[in-house]
Design an enzyme around this catalytic site. Sequence first.
Site, short mmCIF file in Angstrom:
data_model
loop_
_atom_site.label_atom_id
_atom_site.label_comp_id
_atom_site.label_asym_id
_atom_site.label_seq_id
_atom_site.Cartn_x
_atom_site.Cartn_y
_atom_site.Cartn_z
N ILE A 31 0.83 -1.20 0.00
CA ILE A 31 0.00 0.00 0.00
C ILE A 31 0.87 1.25 0.00
CG2 ILE A 31 -1.76 1.30 1.25
CD1 ILE A 31 -2.81 -1.36 2.35
N ASN A 60 12.40 -0.11 6.11
CA ASN A 60 13.55 -0.86 6.60
C ASN A 60 13.78 -2.16 5.84
OD1 ASN A 60 11.50 -2.52 7.54
ND2 ASN A 60 12.38 -2.80 9.58
N GLN A 88 2.36 4.03 6.99
CA GLN A 88 2.03 2.68 6.55
C GLN A 88 2.96 1.63 7.15
OE1 GLN A 88 -0.69 2.34 4.34
NE2 GLN A 88 -0.87 4.53 4.79
N ALA A 89 4.06 2.06 7.74
CA ALA A 89 5.06 1.11 8.24
C ALA A 89 4.48 0.27 9.36
CB ALA A 89 6.29 1.86 8.73
N GLN A 149 4.96 -4.10 11.09
CA GLN A 149 5.25 -5.52 10.91
C GLN A 149 3.94 -6.19 10.59
OE1 GLN A 149 8.17 -7.62 10.93
NE2 GLN A 149 6.52 -8.81 10.02
N TYR A 182 -1.17 -8.93 16.25
CA TYR A 182 -1.19 -7.92 15.20
C TYR A 182 -2.39 -6.99 15.35
CZ TYR A 182 -1.77 -5.80 10.59
OH TYR A 182 -1.96 -4.91 9.56
N LYS A 194 -2.35 -2.88 16.07
CA LYS A 194 -2.98 -1.87 15.21
C LYS A 194 -4.02 -1.06 15.98
CE LYS A 194 -1.97 -1.46 11.46
NZ LYS A 194 -0.82 -0.69 10.88
N ILE A 236 -7.32 -24.06 0.41
CA ILE A 236 -8.03 -23.24 1.38
C ILE A 236 -7.66 -23.69 2.78
CG2 ILE A 236 -10.32 -22.75 2.34
CD1 ILE A 236 -11.44 -22.91 -0.48
N GLU A 275 -3.97 -20.19 12.73
CA GLU A 275 -4.23 -19.56 14.02
C GLU A 275 -4.21 -18.03 13.90
OE1 GLU A 275 -2.51 -19.87 18.61
OE2 GLU A 275 -1.39 -20.71 16.92
#
Length: 328
Positions: free
Chosen positions: A12, A32, A86-87, A89, A154, A158, A210, A278
């Site tokens: 993005i 990075n 946008q940076a 992990q 994650y 965010k 899938i 997971e």
Amino acid sequence: MQVLVTGGAGFIGGHLAEQFAADGHDVVVLDNFEPYYDLGIKEHNVEAARDAAKANGATYKLIDGSITDDDQVDTLVSEADVIYHQAAQAGVRKSVEQPAKVNAYNVDGTVTLLEAARRHDVERVVLASSSSVYGKPEYLPYDEAHPTTPVSPYGVSKLAAEQYARVYSEVYGLPTVGLRYFTVYGPRMRPNMAMTNFVSRCLHGESPVIYGDGTQTRDFTYVADIKRVNAQLLNDDSADGEILNIGSTDTIDIQTLAEVVRDEIDPSLDIEYTDPREGDAEHTHADISKANALLGYEPTVDIREGVSAFIDWYRENKAWYDPLVRGS
């Protein structure tokens, strides 16, 4: 105008850098080059943005560095008018394996950036958030008032990042906007996403695989719609201090997505299934009425049009993009 795009060599971020350069803005990219996926794709993102700058009388500067480097971030922010953060992990599964690393980049790095932006009185910080902040749905579609109970580190990171941005707006008067993206896809997207895996396997005569039973649903958003709303925020203060869903108008289950890809490339292929991964959310679906009310946001590409366009692009760029070709 000088625009700083953190993570600007990624999917993005690379598209945003290219768009701003094409519009004649001077662009600085901080990335990075974390080897989360093939760095050759990031190099093509850089090349596309650099070419756009040359063609439109703009400048493009690439800095190989981390959002966690206080001094470097401060220097770059001091020269920027607007920041697109946008940076991060990326990757739900990566966050399950390395939660501390994800927190360092996504939370600590965001605070570092916001502090510098506050010191240097930048015009606006637009932060990339994620539908992962919602977690298990209590109702669908998600609106911004839906409880945020993420199911992965994650998603937690965010959520923390976007809330820091909101607080910096409320407490310090720093104009910020948080955009909760819903499964963005399109040219140069990360190769470890479901759609790229389906396309790659089908183009090589292999069955799409899938993870789970295929009943999971996603709200896929074409990258052109993401670029448009971000470009609008360069000069539009209508959403300052807000957090907005940025998604599409339709959802699709993973089973149907695999079938759409398979049927366009090779209808003779079967579909295979394996264990679910997971940390993956079962369902995502965006209520975009708030973004529509504040910014007039309307997605323009539905999933079937977008899939077809992506397959065409994939075929044209297979030599450098396809993981099986690159590894041969």
